[in-house]
Design a protein around this motif. Structure first.
Motif, mmCIF file in Angstrom:
data_model
loop_
_atom_site.group_PDB
_atom_site.id
_atom_site.type_symbol
_atom_site.label_atom_id
_atom_site.label_comp_id
_atom_site.label_asym_id
_atom_site.label_seq_id
_atom_site.Cartn_x
_atom_site.Cartn_y
_atom_site.Cartn_z
ATOM 1 N N LEU A 161 31.111 -6.665 -15.289
ATOM 2 C CA LEU A 161 31.249 -8.026 -14.750
ATOM 3 C C LEU A 161 31.249 -7.988 -13.228
ATOM 4 O O LEU A 161 30.828 -8.946 -12.579
ATOM 5 C CB LEU A 161 32.545 -8.666 -15.265
ATOM 6 N N TRP A 182 29.712 -7.647 -25.719
ATOM 7 C CA TRP A 182 31.165 -7.598 -25.487
ATOM 8 C C TRP A 182 31.613 -8.584 -24.411
ATOM 9 O O TRP A 182 32.678 -9.173 -24.499
ATOM 10 C CB TRP A 182 31.535 -6.160 -25.108
ATOM 11 N N HIS A 183 30.797 -8.768 -23.396
ATOM 12 C CA HIS A 183 31.242 -9.645 -22.299
ATOM 13 C C HIS A 183 30.182 -10.672 -21.889
ATOM 14 O O HIS A 183 30.228 -11.181 -20.772
ATOM 15 C CB HIS A 183 31.701 -8.818 -21.092
ATOM 16 N N ARG A 222 29.526 -13.778 -22.677
ATOM 17 C CA ARG A 222 29.995 -15.130 -22.303
ATOM 18 C C ARG A 222 30.621 -15.108 -20.910
ATOM 19 O O ARG A 222 30.377 -15.986 -20.086
ATOM 20 C CB ARG A 222 31.038 -15.619 -23.305
ATOM 21 N N PHE A 223 31.429 -14.088 -20.680
ATOM 22 C CA PHE A 223 32.107 -14.019 -19.376
ATOM 23 C C PHE A 223 31.116 -13.691 -18.265
ATOM 24 O O PHE A 223 31.274 -14.144 -17.135
ATOM 25 C CB PHE A 223 33.244 -12.996 -19.424
ATOM 26 N N VAL A 261 29.401 -17.036 -17.398
ATOM 27 C CA VAL A 261 30.212 -18.020 -16.661
ATOM 28 C C VAL A 261 30.656 -17.477 -15.308
ATOM 29 O O VAL A 261 30.750 -18.234 -14.335
ATOM 30 C CB VAL A 261 31.435 -18.525 -17.467
ATOM 31 N N THR A 262 30.899 -16.175 -15.242
ATOM 32 C CA THR A 262 31.300 -15.618 -13.947
ATOM 33 C C THR A 262 30.158 -15.756 -12.954
ATOM 34 O O THR A 262 30.347 -16.205 -11.813
ATOM 35 C CB THR A 262 31.662 -14.119 -14.095
ATOM 36 N N TRP A 308 37.220 -7.135 -20.024
ATOM 37 C CA TRP A 308 35.807 -7.334 -20.387
ATOM 38 C C TRP A 308 34.870 -6.766 -19.325
ATOM 39 O O TRP A 308 33.664 -6.850 -19.471
ATOM 40 C CB TRP A 308 35.514 -8.826 -20.559
ATOM 41 N N GLN A 322 41.599 -1.283 -27.447
ATOM 42 C CA GLN A 322 41.833 -1.663 -28.843
ATOM 43 C C GLN A 322 42.798 -0.698 -29.525
ATOM 44 O O GLN A 322 43.062 0.397 -29.032
ATOM 45 C CB GLN A 322 40.501 -1.714 -29.572
ATOM 46 N N PHE A 332 44.349 -14.135 -22.558
ATOM 47 C CA PHE A 332 43.970 -13.397 -21.350
ATOM 48 C C PHE A 332 45.089 -12.442 -20.914
ATOM 49 O O PHE A 332 44.820 -11.343 -20.431
ATOM 50 C CB PHE A 332 43.640 -14.372 -20.203
ATOM 51 N N LYS A 381 45.424 -9.515 -23.743
ATOM 52 C CA LYS A 381 44.196 -8.742 -23.951
ATOM 53 C C LYS A 381 43.712 -8.099 -22.656
ATOM 54 O O LYS A 381 43.096 -7.037 -22.681
ATOM 55 C CB LYS A 381 43.103 -9.660 -24.512
ATOM 56 N N ILE A 390 35.663 -19.705 -16.905
ATOM 57 C CA ILE A 390 36.127 -18.519 -17.642
ATOM 58 C C ILE A 390 36.972 -18.958 -18.840
ATOM 59 O O ILE A 390 36.863 -18.402 -19.933
ATOM 60 C CB ILE A 390 36.935 -17.586 -16.711
ATOM 61 N N ALA A 423 34.679 -20.090 -21.550
ATOM 62 C CA ALA A 423 34.099 -18.942 -22.261
ATOM 63 C C ALA A 423 35.172 -18.285 -23.116
ATOM 64 O O ALA A 423 34.906 -17.794 -24.216
ATOM 65 C CB ALA A 423 33.534 -17.945 -21.256
ATOM 66 N N GLY A 424 36.409 -18.312 -22.589
ATOM 67 C CA GLY A 424 37.523 -17.695 -23.301
ATOM 68 C C GLY A 424 37.784 -18.353 -24.644
ATOM 69 O O GLY A 424 38.053 -17.668 -25.634
ATOM 70 N N LEU A 438 35.648 -19.831 -26.522
ATOM 71 C CA LEU A 438 34.576 -19.420 -27.440
ATOM 72 C C LEU A 438 34.854 -17.999 -27.962
ATOM 73 O O LEU A 438 34.672 -17.709 -29.147
ATOM 74 C CB LEU A 438 33.221 -19.454 -26.735
ATOM 75 N N GLU A 439 35.321 -17.155 -27.060
ATOM 76 C CA GLU A 439 35.651 -15.777 -27.428
ATOM 77 C C GLU A 439 36.827 -15.780 -28.414
ATOM 78 O O GLU A 439 36.823 -15.048 -29.410
ATOM 79 C CB GLU A 439 36.017 -15.020 -26.147
ATOM 80 N N ALA A 443 35.678 -16.992 -31.767
ATOM 81 C CA ALA A 443 34.883 -15.978 -32.464
ATOM 82 C C ALA A 443 35.788 -14.850 -32.973
ATOM 83 O O ALA A 443 35.629 -14.372 -34.103
ATOM 84 C CB ALA A 443 33.824 -15.420 -31.526
#
Lengths: 526, 522
Positions: free
Chosen positions: A174, A212-213, A215-216, A219-220, B124, B134, B287, B290, B448, B451-452, B454-455, B458
């Motif tokens: 990112l 994995w990232h 979407r971020f 938007v970032t 991320w 994880q 946020f 995670k 953000i 987008a968060g 949506l994440e 999901a």
């Protein structure tokens, strides 16, 4: 030799040491081709003078322009040039803004060349074909002439290429996307046409970023780029100059406006006139292909354009060329449909043309490698393509040796010096912008010819709409052309009523110093 | 809720109207500004003509109209200059104050905003490292024994389900224990429900610990539990928690594999669509657990631990003397004290294994909860244990964490104020543009957050209603106002010495019908 060729053709990354060697070689090549005679050729042109004048205004008066800032370009280019001028003023370097600016352009050019190599490598071009792209770009007379000039297009191109480079390739974090957005945002704040490259960069993020990232990443990138981009209209709105007079939020007092200025600057050609041979784009194409023009390189333009078209067609089927195709298509369409094209508008396309040539040549070589099994035939075919290309490019570059030897600046400076010495302090001088800063520092009533007719403050208040208030005119071919094409009546009348004092041949870019003859001043102005 | 919306709208409208009215009077907009630079008009002439200007004012002429007056044009011009001169003095002083104000705000808010965006996205950032964030996929053989502390107060609605959920954690019976900690003076309902659960389960490892002395807060209960357990690992669950059955195996593995002394596992609010603010509240947890905790632990080596689903080696709790009963956020305090003593803290977040919780049911509850947390952070900051953190980086990190509610509130407060100042005061244009940077950061944070969600959806297989993203964008700033209100309320309570525990009501909203034991039993 063949072994080395095959090694270079391989897609494996070179060792770290070889990588460093390649990078050093690229920087050397770019540096040498650009630096030799960069302070002597090409002549300081009007656009460079405008940028220097903006930097001067920032340093001297803290304003973005010596006149009313008209939003033709966002202000970051001037700001960078200002910072550079201030920084270089404390070390031994040329003290004039333009010559100092040309050193800045050398750095910009070296970085652009390096970024082209980086992008080519990330597009899976081998070292050999990445270097082909670099050499074609770096040796092109068209590139050298435009890149030596102190132009915002050069800085914008660097920003766009960096933004593209940062999102390309595997293992993108990112942070990479964030810096890419910053690069593109800053490119926009230098020259608004950077906006045309946003779809290409976003496409890469959308398609190539890790799931994995993703979407971020999107938007970032969008958030950071948008925040920077919006700074320009925000600046205008804070001055109540975003919308034209009479529009909602535009107020009722007469003022310049960003929307108006940008609409005029990016005015589109009527659909029916797009392919007319006398359109602005067509005229510039002729210039880019005409070897008598400074800003020309027929070989690079033709090969580059054909390669770009190949990439655009291939993009329908081949996914990995689509990002490059998207970068190309938006700017190409923009340029073709632009009502008023300038020769330097081609700049952002030149690195993309060079990379396209690399991509097409490598793809051709790989196809031959795949389908022509007989080695002799294959290498024969390689030679059939490579040798003519080599000869044509070399011939073009040798033909344009004046860029390394001819001095078109010396007499420009002599002309300015003469006028500075001989004109009186109270004199009113109208000049091409290249001489603006030097003259204005000595003779405060020096004015840029474009403002004489188009800036109400200069025309009505300073000159009182009377050409008789002008004492001297310093002309260049560019100025004479603009006077004629744009009906700049006030300066044109002053010019007609003037007598030649000095002329400088200046290796094909003649300069004249003329004194306005006042004996016709009593005749009513037509 | 209605009152809050009306209040917010009123503030926004008032600010907007004030801006509009003052913008029209901005110095740059006046013709006098242009005349001021006219050659040949001195300040002395301007002052002499001040009276004349007064006549124009009295006759109802606007300043713009003086431009069109032909006869007394000179006087009018000089007059406007005179007023401009007087205004110039006022505005210049305002300008300095405004510029200082903007610069100070930017000095704090700019790094704070960038830092916040960075830690929000830390997990991320690099896909290469995603596995590091994880839970382990393979478990080690059970080695550590666990005691689950379950402090509860007025939790008769949820306590039974929680006891069942904690009891259902899959681990050898002889290595686990549950202690339900309830103050026995005014909470018969919760005690009755707990006893009922113990009787139904018939597990000798579940015990009810009651007490009547000491402060009426959570750390007091936790210390009671700590005093009566001898297991290796002590963990905390809140009364509404729904821990994952494999949680002990995960912690046991991490403690063996990484030599961790403390393990903070993920906690997640789940009811994203129950109130207008619940999605944003869920995302705060998303946020924070995670990404944020990983960032602070790995990059700054300081961890503000959460209040539950946190596992301590008992020896470490004994070493630091348990929880501080004088604080409202004893959990964060423990984390900072343990960081300063060099405990190895590990964060584990995996959507599959998070402990599920619910958002506060009302704005009032949310503000009370957030006030408690913010106040607790200020208390820890004032207590000063963070100064014992060994490195400057850790101290800086702790300062950021503990004062973050205040900085965030300042950011929210700054936005209308900064815009107002930039629009109405004569500040340098570059600074006026720069004053909008926090707005840009807020825009990035909002994107953000979108987008968060949506994440989040999901990850937890949630369905988002239509236009949910638009709704989130709309409520983003009002939610920040809620946080700011809580933050300032916390300051008020901290200064005035109000430290009574404001309890959050729990109503099982995070448990789906299938997981609510009471429904399935009945």
């Amino acid at each position: 030799m063949i072994k080395q060729f095959r090694l270079a053709l391989s897609l494996n990354a070179p060792s770290i040491d070889r990588q460093k060697l390649v990078v050093a070689g690229i920087l050397l090549l770019a540096g040498i081709t650009h630096a030799i005679n960069m302070l002597g050729f090409p002549f300081y042109d009007n656009a460079e003078g405008t940028n220097a004048a903006s930097a001067w205004a920032l340093i001297e008066h803290g304003s973005l322009s010596p006149y009313t800032y008209s939003y033709e370009n966002p202000p970051l280019g001037s700001l960078v040039l200002t910072i550079w001028t201030v920084l270089t003023s404390i070390v031994p370097a040329p003290d004039a803004i333009l010559s100092s600016g040309r050193i800045l352009m050398l750095i910009v050019h070296m970085l652009i060349t390096l970024t082209i190599y980086g992008i080519a490598r990330k597009l899976d071009l081998s070292v050999l074909f990445s270097l082909v792209a670099v050499v074609i770009f770096s040796l092109s007379p068209l590139t050298i002439v435009i890149q030596r000039r102190v132009l915002v297009e050069n800085m914008m191109t660097l920003g766009v290429l960096l933004a593209f480079y940062l999102v390309l390739g595997d293992k993108r974090s990112l942070t990479h996307y964030g810096f890419s957005a910053i690069a593109l945002g800053l490119a926009f704040l230098t020259d608004e046409t950077a906006l045309l490259f946003v779809p290409g960069v976003l496409y890469i993020i959308l398609k190539r970023s890790h799931i994995w990232h993703r979407r971020f990443a999107l938007v970032t990138w969008t958030g950071i780029a948008l925040s920077l981009i919006l700074a320009f209209p925000l600046y205008a709105q804070l001055k109540f100059e975003l919308f034209p007079t009479g529009f909602p939020l535009g107020g009722s007092h007469p003022h310049v406006s960003l929307v108006e200025s940008q609409s005029t600057q990016h005015e589109r050609v009527a659909p029916g006139d797009m392919l007319r041979s006398d359109s602005s784009f067509a005229e510039n194409v002729k210039n880019w292909l005409d070897s008598n023009e400074d800003t020309s390189d027929a070989t690079f333009m033709i090969v580059g354009f054909l390669s770009a078209i190949t990439i655009l067609v291939a993009a329908f089927w081949v996914e990995w060329v689509r990002p490059l195709a998207l970068l190309l298509i938006f700017y190409l369409v923009y340029l073709i449909t632009l009502l008023r094209v300038f020769d330097t508008n081609i700049m952002p396309l030149l690195p993309l043309f060079a990379i396209s040539i690399g991509v097409v040549l490598q793809t051709g070589a790989l196809l031959l490698h795949k389908y022509v099994t007989d080695k002799t035939t294959r290498y024969g075919l390689y030679a059939v393509v490579a040798i003519p290309l080599f000869i044509v490019f070399t011939a073009t570059y040798i033909q344009r040796s004046e860029i390394y030897s001819v001095n078109q600046v010396e007499e420009q400076i002599r002309a300015t010096d003469w006028l500075r010495t001989h004109a009186e302090f109270e004199s009113v001088i109208v000049t091409d912008n290249y001489a603006f800063v030097d003259l204005r520092e000595t003779i405060p009533n020096t004015h840029y010819y474009w403002t004489v007719d188009n800036d109400p403050e200069v025309r009505n208040e300073v000159l009182q709409d009377n050409w008789c208030n002008i004492d001297f005119v310093l002309t260049t071919p560019q100025m004479l052309e603009d006077m004629d094409a744009n009906r700049l009546r006030l300066i044109e009348t002053a010019y007609i009523n003037s007598t030649l004092l000095r002329s400088y041949e200046n290796n094909g870019w003649p300069i004249e110093i003329r004194e306005v003859n006042k004996r016709n001043c009593n005749i009513p102005f037509q | 809720m209605k009152r809050f919306i009306i209040f917010t709208l009123l503030i926004l409208v008032a600010t907007g109207l004030f801006n509009l009215t003052t913008v029209s009077a901005q110095p740059d907009d006046r013709p006098s500004e242009m005349l001021m630079s006219s050659p040949g008009v001195t300040r002395a002439q301007a002052l002499d003509a001040l009276a004349t200007f007064g006549e124009f004012q009295l006759s109802g002429q606007s300043m713009e109209n003086t431009e069109n007056l032909s006869a007394p044009a000179t006087v009018a011009r000089v007059s406007t200059n005179a007023v401009n001169g007087a205004n110039d003095f006022i505005f210049k002083n305002h300008a300095v104050a405004s510029e200082v104000f903007i610069l100070i705000c930017l000095f704090f808010l700019l790094p704070q905003g960038i830092f916040t965006v960075y830690w929000m996205l830390f997990a991320w950032n690099d896909p290469e490292k995603m596995d590091e964030f994880q839970s382990p996929k393979h478990y080690s053989a059970p080695q550590f024994s666990f005691t689950a502390l379950l402090p509860a107060r007025k939790e008769e609605m949820v306590i039974k389900d929680t006891i069942y959920a904690v009891n259902a954690i899959d681990y050898p019976e002889h290595l686990k224990e549950i202690l339900i900690l309830i103050r026995d003076d005014d909470d018969d309902g919760t005690i009755a429900q707990a006893n009922e659960a113990i009787a139904e389960l018939g597990n000798p490892n579940i015990r009810l610990v009651t007490f009547t002395d000491g402060p009426r807060n959570k750390p007091n209960g936790l210390n009671r539990g700590l005093a009566v357990t001898s297991n290796n690992v002590v963990c905390i669950f809140d009364a509404e928690d729904e821990p994952h059955p494999e949680l002990y195996h995960i912690v046991n593995t991490v403690m063996q594999r990484d030599g961790a002394d403390v393990v903070q596992s993920g906690v997640q609010l789940m009811n994203h669509d129950s109130t207008w603010f619940s999605a944003l509240n869920c995302l705060e947890y998303f946020f924070w657990f995670k990404s944020g905790l990983h960032f602070f632990t790995r990059m700054l080596n300081v961890t503000p631990l959460g209040g539950n689903t946190v596992f301590f080696k008992k020896e470490w709790l004994d070493r630091i003397g348990g929880w501080d009963e004088g604080l409202l956020t004893e959990d964060a305090d423990v984390g900072i004290r343990m960081s300063s003593q060099g405990a190895k803290i590990q964060i584990v977040y995996d959507a599959q294994h998070v402990t599920q919780e619910e958002t506060p049911a009302t704005v009032e509850d949310f503000i009370k909860q957030r006030t408690r947390w913010s106040q607790g952070f200020y208390e820890i900051f004032a207590k000063g244990d963070w100064k014992q953190l060994p490195s400057f980086k850790q101290k800086l990190g702790a300062t950021y964490i503990l004062l973050n509610p205040l900085l965030q509130a300042a950011m929210i407060l700054y936005l209308p104020l900064g815009i107002f100042v930039a629009l109405t005061q004569r500040v340098t244009l570059a600074l006026a543009v720069a004053s909008y940077i926090p707005l840009g950061i807020l825009l990035i944070e909002m994107l953000i957050t979108m987008a968060g969600i949506l994440e989040f959806a999901a990850t937890y297989e949630k369905r988002l209603p239509r236009l949910f993203l638009a709704k989130m964008a709309l409520v983003h700033y009002p939610f920040q106002i809620l946080l700011a209100v809580a933050s300032f309320r916390a300051i008020y309570r901290f200064i005035t010495g109000h430290s009574a525990w404001e309890k959050t009501t729990h109503s099982n909203m995070h448990r789906t019908s299938a997981t609510v034991r009471t429904e399935s039993v009945s």
